[in-house]
Design a protein around this motif. Structure first.
Motif, PDB file in Angstrom:
ATOM      1  N   VAL C  55       0.847  -1.206   0.000  1.00 31.52           N
ATOM      2  CA  VAL C  55       0.000   0.000   0.000  1.00 31.52           C
ATOM      3  C   VAL C  55       0.879   1.252   0.000  1.00 31.52           C
ATOM      4  N   PHE C  56       2.183   1.081   0.157  1.00 31.12           N
ATOM      5  CA  PHE C  56       3.099   2.226   0.175  1.00 31.12           C
ATOM      6  C   PHE C  56       3.721   2.428  -1.198  1.00 31.12           C
ATOM      7  N   GLU C  57       4.015   3.667  -1.507  1.00 30.67           N
ATOM      8  CA  GLU C  57       4.708   3.961  -2.770  1.00 30.67           C
ATOM      9  C   GLU C  57       6.129   3.429  -2.711  1.00 30.67           C
ATOM     10  N   GLU C  58       6.775   3.716  -1.577  1.00 27.83           N
ATOM     11  CA  GLU C  58       8.109   3.171  -1.330  1.00 27.83           C
ATOM     12  C   GLU C  58       8.089   2.600   0.069  1.00 27.83           C
ATOM     13  N   TYR C  59       8.810   1.513   0.276  1.00 27.32           N
ATOM     14  CA  TYR C  59       8.815   0.906   1.600  1.00 27.32           C
ATOM     15  C   TYR C  59      10.110   0.143   1.829  1.00 27.32           C
ATOM     16  N   GLU C  60      10.755   0.445   2.942  1.00 26.33           N
ATOM     17  CA  GLU C  60      11.916  -0.329   3.380  1.00 26.33           C
ATOM     18  C   GLU C  60      11.798  -0.494   4.875  1.00 26.33           C
ATOM     19  N   LEU C  86       3.415  11.691   2.047  1.00 26.20           N
ATOM     20  CA  LEU C  86       3.755  11.535   3.469  1.00 26.20           C
ATOM     21  C   LEU C  86       4.939  10.575   3.581  1.00 26.20           C
ATOM     22  N   ILE C  87       5.966  11.001   4.298  1.00 28.45           N
ATOM     23  CA  ILE C  87       7.124  10.122   4.493  1.00 28.45           C
ATOM     24  C   ILE C  87       7.289   9.822   5.982  1.00 28.45           C
TER      25      ILE C  87
END
Lengths: 250, 250, 250
Positions: C55-60, C86-87
């Motif tokens: 569901v996140f655009e970027e995720y680590e 939102l980050i």
């Protein structure tokens, strides 16, 4: 003799902006228009407004000091609709100011005048190392962010950036307006930096000073280190200037 | 037997208007429709409503006195959406009034009835020298103006003008509806003057009486000198009448 | 290391839904996404949320337990505009979570972390005789109806109907969702009944559980007799599950 006719919307905006920090004020009226300035009760902020003759549809004014209960005037002005014609009219004999709204009905208020003499306050002529022009909406949002964190706020100019930040015991907030980054909607319209600076202010005062701005109003903000902040903006030809003393951090 | 079906929006408006001054009322129901009237607790105002049979989509009514907790009914009616069908339905055995909202779901409330007998109050048949018809919106605005100045208000008819004014210790307000001036939006729709008159009223009551009006509702206002004011208006065929005693000035 | 970028609107919705009943929570973060669950302070309701990585655009994300003051996070998230990026960014060294909103300005908040360890709570795997899927808007309206009448509410499944009712000393309310009636807007989207059932719940909790839903959200509600109710719904791929213990009637 003092009689002036204008648009309700503009006058409402000037009065609202003026009355957020000050309860009473003296309108210094003459043939050139209306001027007024006052300090807030705790002498931390100075408010100054100027409505030159040509912002009025009709204007006739001899020299008068008109002492105004801003709280009462604000409530009365709030009763006017934006597109109604507003007539201010001094009744020197009865010591009253008549405020008339004219559309297809005529609504007239009379306010008793205060016995306030002209303050002769002038906005001091300070030289500032830095100034920025910024959309009021973005500035007010940054104040609201800071409000979550603490009751004071720091305005900082450094390396092509105008930074608004606040630090609480647990949390902190920071808004960065970067002059180097392309900003297509002109939020930060001007950035003139002479030297890096930072000053801290009482957040509640800054919110009051900017409460009556519209998002698109352009605030000119003059800044230095531990100096008062000066904020200027225009409302359809009328000029508002605010000066707020810094909070000296121990 | 009493069962009536109508549009939620209209019934809501009648109940809201009735309940602003009165907490309980007796619906006098018969084959011709619903009538009700009551005085406010301090006996300064009389409220009367009449919903004839033909404002309902369906209507069947024997003679019943239905004692209503208006506060409870108002809250229940507030739960209905304007375009829902509203069904009122007396359960004489359980001594309850069922209120059902019908759209694609069915929501049903039951309210216990009060043991209130019919008031037999009638709006007294007073002859008035003057009456005006005026848009409710403009009248309510004039009341709001007056509120800034004092807690009572004077309604005056004189020389082709209907004037609403209020005078406080310091400030005053005045709204003038001039029958002689062309009024393209028909704010003052009728002006019938027999003799100059003025009466003063408690502002809070007048505000309550007119609180549930829409801006375009046409109020018929009957006026004399130191006489009660009578205010009438219609809501889609239902009739509301209010009578308010004057404030006798010392 | 934990860093995730998403749309402000969705994250706001998940956090609001989670924080209505719980003040602090532990985000259990790993390479698959964020999970969290907690009981309300009086141990009547269990709240569980799951935001999978996609569901996140970027995720680590490495494995972290991030103790969150939900009240503070909710206020900060409320400052973001729906279309801002939102980050989330863990500063493990300073023991802070950075929350950054990015549009043409950058606004960054840092929140101090709580020393909360993972709750290891799981939503118990109960078998339910009945479940229904219903539009959140209609369900919330039924709760508001009931609120006029009493502080608890009964959810009943019987004969092709899902019924929500409340009974007070004087008045009562009832909403009927009838599976047999054609319902063109799919308010009651699914109705699976194994056996007739009824359970009563504290109304305030049910309102809190559903407060952050949008009218069109589809709630899956699992029901039995004197069993906890389980309510599930999705927000753009994130999953929210609530369990509420029944009120045992004496």
């Amino acid at each position: 003799m003092f009689r002036a006719t204008c648009n309700t919307r503009d006058f409402k905006k000037v009065i609202n902006a003026t009355s957020n920090l000050v309860d009473e004020i003296c309108f210094e009226v003459d043939e050139n228009g209306i001027k007024a300035s006052a300090m807030d009760p705790s002498h931390v902020a100075l408010v100054s407004m100027e409505m030159p003759k040509d912002v009025f549809e009709e204007y006739e004014g001899d020299v008068h000091d008109i002492g105004i209960d801003l709280e009462a005037l604000k409530k009365i002005i709030a009763r006017g609709k934006g597109d109604e014609k507003l007539i201010l009219d001094l009744d020197a004999e009865k010591n009253k100011l008549n405020v008339t709204f004219k559309s297809n009905v005529t609504r007239k208020f009379s306010i008793a005048l205060y016995d306030v003499s002209s303050s002769n306050l002038k906005v001091p002529d300070i030289e500032y190392p830095n100034n920025v022009s910024i959309k009021a909406g973005a500035f007010v949002e940054a104040l609201k962010d800071a409000e979550l964190v603490n009751d004071h706020i720091t305005l900082k100019v450094d390396e092509d950036k105008f930074i608004i930040y606040s630090k609480g015991d647990l949390n902190q907030s920071e808004t960065v307006f970067d002059n180097g980054v392309d900003d297509d909607d002109d939020t930060l319209a001007e950035f003139n930096m002479g030297e890096a600076s930072r000053s801290t202010f009482n957040l509640a005062y800054l919110k009051d000073l900017t409460k009556s701005t519209a998002a698109e109003d352009l605030l000119k903000i003059y800044l230095g280190s531990d100096m008062p902040v000066k904020i200027e903006y225009e409302v359809s030809g009328s000029k508002l200037v605010f000066l707020l003393a810094p909070r000296i951090e121990s």
